[in-house]
Design an enzyme around this catalytic site. Sequence first.
Site, PDB file in Angstrom:
ATOM      1  N   LYS A  20     -36.512  32.895  87.153  1.00 39.07           N
ATOM      2  CA  LYS A  20     -35.188  32.438  86.725  1.00 39.07           C
ATOM      3  C   LYS A  20     -34.325  32.096  87.952  1.00 39.07           C
ATOM      4  CE  LYS A  20     -35.254  35.120  82.394  1.00 39.07           C
ATOM      5  NZ  LYS A  20     -34.608  36.254  81.663  1.00 39.07           N
ATOM      6  N   TYR A  80     -35.167  29.369  73.903  1.00 38.15           N
ATOM      7  CA  TYR A  80     -34.512  30.593  73.429  1.00 38.15           C
ATOM      8  C   TYR A  80     -33.995  30.430  71.996  1.00 38.15           C
ATOM      9  CZ  TYR A  80     -34.613  32.833  78.072  1.00 38.15           C
ATOM     10  OH  TYR A  80     -35.004  33.443  79.238  1.00 38.15           O
ATOM     11  N   PHE A 128     -24.720  37.174  73.625  1.00 36.56           N
ATOM     12  CA  PHE A 128     -24.916  36.823  75.035  1.00 36.56           C
ATOM     13  C   PHE A 128     -25.519  35.429  75.231  1.00 36.56           C
ATOM     14  CE2 PHE A 128     -28.665  39.253  73.641  1.00 36.56           C
ATOM     15  CZ  PHE A 128     -29.687  38.371  73.960  1.00 36.56           C
ATOM     16  N   ARG A 132     -46.493  41.055  80.418  1.00 39.05           N
ATOM     17  CA  ARG A 132     -45.296  41.782  79.965  1.00 39.05           C
ATOM     18  C   ARG A 132     -45.223  43.151  80.636  1.00 39.05           C
ATOM     19  NH1 ARG A 132     -41.093  39.165  77.201  1.00 39.05           N
ATOM     20  NH2 ARG A 132     -40.569  41.190  76.323  1.00 39.05           N
ATOM     21  N   THR A 156     -37.062  44.390  79.381  1.00 39.56           N
ATOM     22  CA  THR A 156     -36.008  43.375  79.462  1.00 39.56           C
ATOM     23  C   THR A 156     -34.806  43.873  80.257  1.00 39.56           C
ATOM     24  OG1 THR A 156     -36.683  42.525  77.292  1.00 39.56           O
ATOM     25  CG2 THR A 156     -34.480  41.906  78.081  1.00 39.56           C
ATOM     26  N   ARG A 192     -39.357  43.472  87.235  1.00 40.90           N
ATOM     27  CA  ARG A 192     -37.932  43.741  86.965  1.00 40.90           C
ATOM     28  C   ARG A 192     -37.514  45.095  87.503  1.00 40.90           C
ATOM     29  NH1 ARG A 192     -38.167  41.358  80.807  1.00 40.90           N
ATOM     30  NH2 ARG A 192     -37.521  39.221  81.257  1.00 40.90           N
ATOM     31  N   ASN A 197     -32.322  39.311  85.327  1.00 37.23           N
ATOM     32  CA  ASN A 197     -33.588  40.059  85.399  1.00 37.23           C
ATOM     33  C   ASN A 197     -34.769  39.247  85.941  1.00 37.23           C
ATOM     34  OD1 ASN A 197     -33.926  38.509  83.154  1.00 37.23           O
ATOM     35  ND2 ASN A 197     -34.269  40.185  81.717  1.00 37.23           N
ATOM     36  N   HIS A 228     -39.037  35.394  83.414  1.00 40.10           N
ATOM     37  CA  HIS A 228     -39.383  35.275  81.996  1.00 40.10           C
ATOM     38  C   HIS A 228     -40.888  35.388  81.831  1.00 40.10           C
ATOM     39  CE1 HIS A 228     -39.771  33.780  77.900  1.00 40.10           C
ATOM     40  NE2 HIS A 228     -40.775  33.049  78.360  1.00 40.10           N
TER      41      HIS A 228
HETATM   42  P1  GDP Z   1     -37.357  39.124  77.417  1.00 39.12           P
HETATM   43  O1  GDP Z   1     -38.425  38.532  76.532  1.00 39.12           O
HETATM   44  O2  GDP Z   1     -37.763  40.455  77.980  1.00 39.12           O
HETATM   45  O3  GDP Z   1     -36.900  38.186  78.508  1.00 39.12           O
HETATM   46  O4  GDP Z   1     -36.086  39.442  76.494  1.00 39.12           O
HETATM   47  P2  GDP Z   1     -35.467  38.614  75.247  1.00 39.12           P
HETATM   48  O5  GDP Z   1     -36.420  37.551  74.799  1.00 39.12           O
HETATM   49  O6  GDP Z   1     -35.022  39.613  74.252  1.00 39.12           O
HETATM   50  O7  GDP Z   1     -34.164  37.966  75.881  1.00 39.12           O
HETATM   51  C1  GDP Z   1     -34.264  36.838  76.719  1.00 39.12           C
HETATM   52  C2  GDP Z   1     -33.339  37.015  77.903  1.00 39.12           C
HETATM   53  O8  GDP Z   1     -31.985  37.093  77.429  1.00 39.12           O
HETATM   54  C3  GDP Z   1     -33.527  38.307  78.703  1.00 39.12           C
HETATM   55  O9  GDP Z   1     -34.572  38.235  79.639  1.00 39.12           O
HETATM   56  C4  GDP Z   1     -32.173  38.452  79.348  1.00 39.12           C
HETATM   57  O10 GDP Z   1     -32.064  37.571  80.482  1.00 39.12           O
HETATM   58  C5  GDP Z   1     -31.232  37.949  78.271  1.00 39.12           C
HETATM   59  N1  GDP Z   1     -30.759  39.075  77.465  1.00 39.12           N
HETATM   60  C6  GDP Z   1     -31.428  39.753  76.499  1.00 39.12           C
HETATM   61  N2  GDP Z   1     -30.685  40.729  75.966  1.00 39.12           N
HETATM   62  C7  GDP Z   1     -29.491  40.660  76.600  1.00 39.12           C
HETATM   63  C8  GDP Z   1     -28.269  41.403  76.486  1.00 39.12           C
HETATM   64  O11 GDP Z   1     -28.142  42.334  75.675  1.00 39.12           O
HETATM   65  N3  GDP Z   1     -27.253  41.038  77.314  1.00 39.12           N
HETATM   66  C9  GDP Z   1     -27.370  40.012  78.206  1.00 39.12           C
HETATM   67  N4  GDP Z   1     -26.322  39.701  78.998  1.00 39.12           N
HETATM   68  N5  GDP Z   1     -28.502  39.298  78.338  1.00 39.12           N
HETATM   69  C10 GDP Z   1     -29.545  39.617  77.548  1.00 39.12           C
HETATM   70 MG    MG Z   2     -38.394  36.983  75.181  1.00 37.28          MG
END
Ligand code: GDP
Ligand code: MG
Length: 161
Positions: A20, A60, A68, A96, A102, A113, A123, A126
């Site tokens: 990212k 996304y 968010f 993963r 996350t 991470r 973080n 992806h």
């Molecule tokens: P990932 O698959 O582990 O990347 O997590 P997700 O698919 O749930 O979310 C995608 C991305 O959105 C995450 O990697 C974070 O950058 C962001 N994100 C997810 N949850 C949150 C949150 O609660 N707050 C904020 N600010 N960003 C979030």
């Molecule tokens: Mg995801």
Amino acid sequence: GFSSISGIPGVRERTLIAVKPDGVQRHLVGQIMQRFELKGFQLVGLKMLQAPEELLSQHYQDLRRKPFYPSLLQYMTSGPIVVMVWEGHNVVRTSRIMVGDTNPAEAQAGTIRGDFSIHISRNVIHASDSVEGAKREIQLWFHGKELIDWTCCNHSSIYQV
Ligand code: GDP
Ligand code: MG
């Protein structure tokens, strides 16, 4: 599909990994790629780009209603990203684990991470979260011609043939 490299099921599984904008700014691209190389996974696609908002909104799509989401898109368009496709047995699930939770505050030390980030909104990386999701994301970010089928010369040192 499966090709000449072997008949081992799952060896040709692929996942989408992206460094990212925060990871690129912090010069973590090399270290992140090295973890996947050292693990034994094979790089089959790679590019750097300034992600178009339209592509990110598809990437996304499941998060559109999250509070968010606007800041996530702002962050993901704040600078260039490095998108790649890695291949290997169980690569989706194993990636993963290598990437970690996350929320970096929950991510184990030794994960990407866990080692390189502090806050959930920065973080650094992806990783696709399912084989189906990986297929969808790879098609979104890469043209078929950009993915390279190649055989690693020490394949039998990584897999039992
Ligand atoms: P990932 O698959 O582990 O990347 O997590 P997700 O698919 O749930 O979310 C995608 C991305 O959105 C995450 O990697 C974070 O950058 C962001 N994100 C997810 N949850 C949150 C949150 O609660 N707050 C904020 N600010 N960003 C979030
Ligand atoms: Mg995801």
